[in-house]
Design a protein around this motif. Structure first.
Motif, short mmCIF file in Angstrom:
data_model
loop_
_atom_site.label_atom_id
_atom_site.label_comp_id
_atom_site.label_asym_id
_atom_site.label_seq_id
_atom_site.Cartn_x
_atom_site.Cartn_y
_atom_site.Cartn_z
N ILE A 131 52.59 33.60 41.22
CA ILE A 131 53.30 34.86 40.94
C ILE A 131 52.27 35.82 40.36
O ILE A 131 51.92 35.74 39.17
N VAL A 132 51.80 36.72 41.20
CA VAL A 132 50.75 37.66 40.79
C VAL A 132 51.42 38.97 40.35
O VAL A 132 52.19 39.56 41.11
N THR A 133 51.12 39.38 39.11
CA THR A 133 51.82 40.56 38.56
C THR A 133 50.85 41.63 38.05
O THR A 133 49.69 41.34 37.74
N ARG A 134 51.38 42.86 37.97
CA ARG A 134 50.68 44.00 37.35
C ARG A 134 51.78 44.92 36.80
O ARG A 134 52.96 44.77 37.16
N TRP A 135 51.40 45.86 35.97
CA TRP A 135 52.37 46.85 35.50
C TRP A 135 52.52 47.94 36.54
O TRP A 135 51.53 48.33 37.19
N LYS A 136 53.73 48.47 36.70
CA LYS A 136 53.95 49.61 37.61
C LYS A 136 53.37 50.84 36.94
O LYS A 136 53.60 51.07 35.74
N ARG A 137 52.61 51.63 37.66
CA ARG A 137 51.97 52.83 37.08
C ARG A 137 52.32 54.06 37.91
O ARG A 137 52.54 53.96 39.13
N ASP A 138 52.36 55.23 37.26
CA ASP A 138 52.59 56.48 38.00
C ASP A 138 51.25 56.99 38.53
O ASP A 138 50.21 56.34 38.35
N LYS A 208 36.29 36.11 45.37
CA LYS A 208 35.73 36.26 44.02
C LYS A 208 36.78 36.87 43.08
O LYS A 208 37.00 36.39 41.97
N GLN A 209 37.44 37.92 43.56
CA GLN A 209 38.47 38.59 42.75
C GLN A 209 39.62 37.63 42.46
O GLN A 209 40.12 37.56 41.34
N VAL A 210 40.06 36.92 43.50
CA VAL A 210 41.20 36.00 43.34
C VAL A 210 40.81 34.89 42.36
O VAL A 210 41.58 34.54 41.45
N ASP A 211 39.59 34.37 42.50
CA ASP A 211 39.14 33.28 41.61
C ASP A 211 39.15 33.74 40.15
O ASP A 211 39.56 33.01 39.26
N GLU A 212 38.68 34.97 39.91
CA GLU A 212 38.63 35.49 38.53
C GLU A 212 40.04 35.58 37.94
O GLU A 212 40.30 35.14 36.82
N LEU A 213 40.96 36.15 38.72
CA LEU A 213 42.32 36.30 38.21
C LEU A 213 43.00 34.94 38.05
O LEU A 213 43.69 34.68 37.06
N GLY A 217 45.83 31.43 34.57
CA GLY A 217 47.25 31.41 34.90
C GLY A 217 48.09 30.78 33.80
O GLY A 217 47.59 30.03 32.97
N ILE A 218 49.37 31.11 33.81
CA ILE A 218 50.32 30.49 32.87
C ILE A 218 51.43 29.83 33.68
O ILE A 218 52.06 30.47 34.54
N GLU A 219 51.66 28.55 33.40
CA GLU A 219 52.73 27.85 34.12
C GLU A 219 54.08 28.35 33.63
O GLU A 219 54.34 28.35 32.42
N ASN A 242 52.03 32.10 36.75
CA ASN A 242 51.89 33.54 36.71
C ASN A 242 50.42 33.91 36.48
O ASN A 242 49.76 33.38 35.60
N PHE A 243 49.93 34.84 37.32
CA PHE A 243 48.58 35.38 37.17
C PHE A 243 48.76 36.89 36.98
O PHE A 243 49.18 37.58 37.91
#
Ligand code: RP5
Length: 295
Positions: A131-138, A208-213, A217-219, A242-243
């Motif tokens: 579950i890859v998340t980010r904050w919604k931004r304007d 590389k980006q995916v590996d860093e993120l 993770g949090i189960e 969750n990443f």
């Protein structure tokens, strides 16, 4: 038939069981018999319960990911060579009825269908859900707040499943002997970033980006999945992680591109009205709670 209920399960399964007869899954003329709520637990006597026994032809042809038709030699409730036949819910029971003796019994109870349906393994079929998340931004980069809850809105990467045509987390099956971290990265990269079709240089950059993120993770969930494919003798279980890309500058800034088993992908606002595949809304709710986000 064994008479003890699965007690690790918070509520009745509903995606793989209805009170009235229904088709097994979309585009399939195989029916499930109806199972009313009160008859779901195995410990509730139901002498006339005799659902159809169905395993899809392709599964019976025994591709590498499927078990043999015969149960002989399979070691249930244990690590059977490379195949993990243990359940996250605890020890599951085996059927003792004549004709179906020795088959694993779904720890969430009756489903209205015997056999394996479209699932490969007798008993638990293990998956992983990133579950890859980010904050919604304007447009100015400020985090968007829902005025009704005064909470920040979270987004996650959702895909449209090729088989069921519904929105879902880009999860997938854990291969025999595979580490769950490998499954999580592979499924996300293939389904949401389409790495199977990217040029090699781009694949390296994305990896590389995916590996860093994915290193942080949090189960959020480990257990049974109320998946529409489940049967009395075969069911889905998952580990969901969750990443979170808090700044939105790593994977959060990537162009998503559906691939493999996904036919659509997008950043999706998280809220309680989401209609997702299987138990995925439950996992997403846990992620919203984890970040104290709008729900
Ligand atoms: C669901 O099925 C799991 O939560 C996971 O998302 C998915 C794995 O199955 P496939 O996507 O490989 O079909 O129960």
């Amino acid at each position: 038939m064994a008479r003890r209920a699965g007690n690790m399960l918070a509520r009745l399964h509903t995606n793989c069981r209805k009170a009235n007869p229904v088709p097994y899954i979309r585009d399939d003329d195989q029916m499930r018999c109806g199972v009313p709520d009160e008859k779901v637990p195995w410990h509730v006597p139901w002498s006339s319960y005799d659902p159809e026994d169905y395993t899809m032809k392709h599964v019976l042809s025994q591709p590498v990911w499927a078990d043999p038709v015969s149960l002989g030699g399979l070691k249930f409730n244990s690590l059977d060579g490379k195949v993990d036949r243990r359940s996250h819910t605890g020890v599951y029971e085996l059927d003792s009825d004549e004709g179906t003796a020795g088959r694993p019994l779904n720890p969430a109870g009756r489903t209205g269908l015997k056999g394996r349906g479209t699932l490969g393994k007798w008993g638990p079929n293990h998956a992983a859900d990133p579950i890859v998340t980010r904050w919604k931004r304007d447009e100015s980069g400020n985090i968007v707040i829902n005025p009704n809850s005064s909470k920040q809105i979270l987004q996650f990467v959702a895909i449209v499943r090729r088989d069921h045509g519904v929105w879902a987390i880009p999860g997938g099956m854990i291969d025999a002997g595979e580490n769950v971290n490998v499954t999580l990265r592979r499924e996300f990269s293939e389904e949401a970033m389409n790495t199977l079709e990217l040029e090699p240089g781009k694949v390296l950059e994305v990896s590389k980006q995916v590996d860093e993120l994915f290193a942080h993770g949090i189960e959020v969930y480990r257990g049974y999945v109320d998946d529409p494919r489940n049967t009395d003798n075969a069911w889905m279980e998952t580990i969901a992680y969750n990443f979170h890309d808090d700044s939105g500058v790593s994977v959060g800034a990537f162009t998503l591109n559906a691939g493999d088993d996904a036919i659509g992908v997008k950043w999706t606002d998280i809220n309680k009205d989401l209609k997702l595949f299987a138990s995925h809304s439950d996992f997403i709710k846990k992620v919203a709670e984890l970040h104290n986000a709008d729900w």
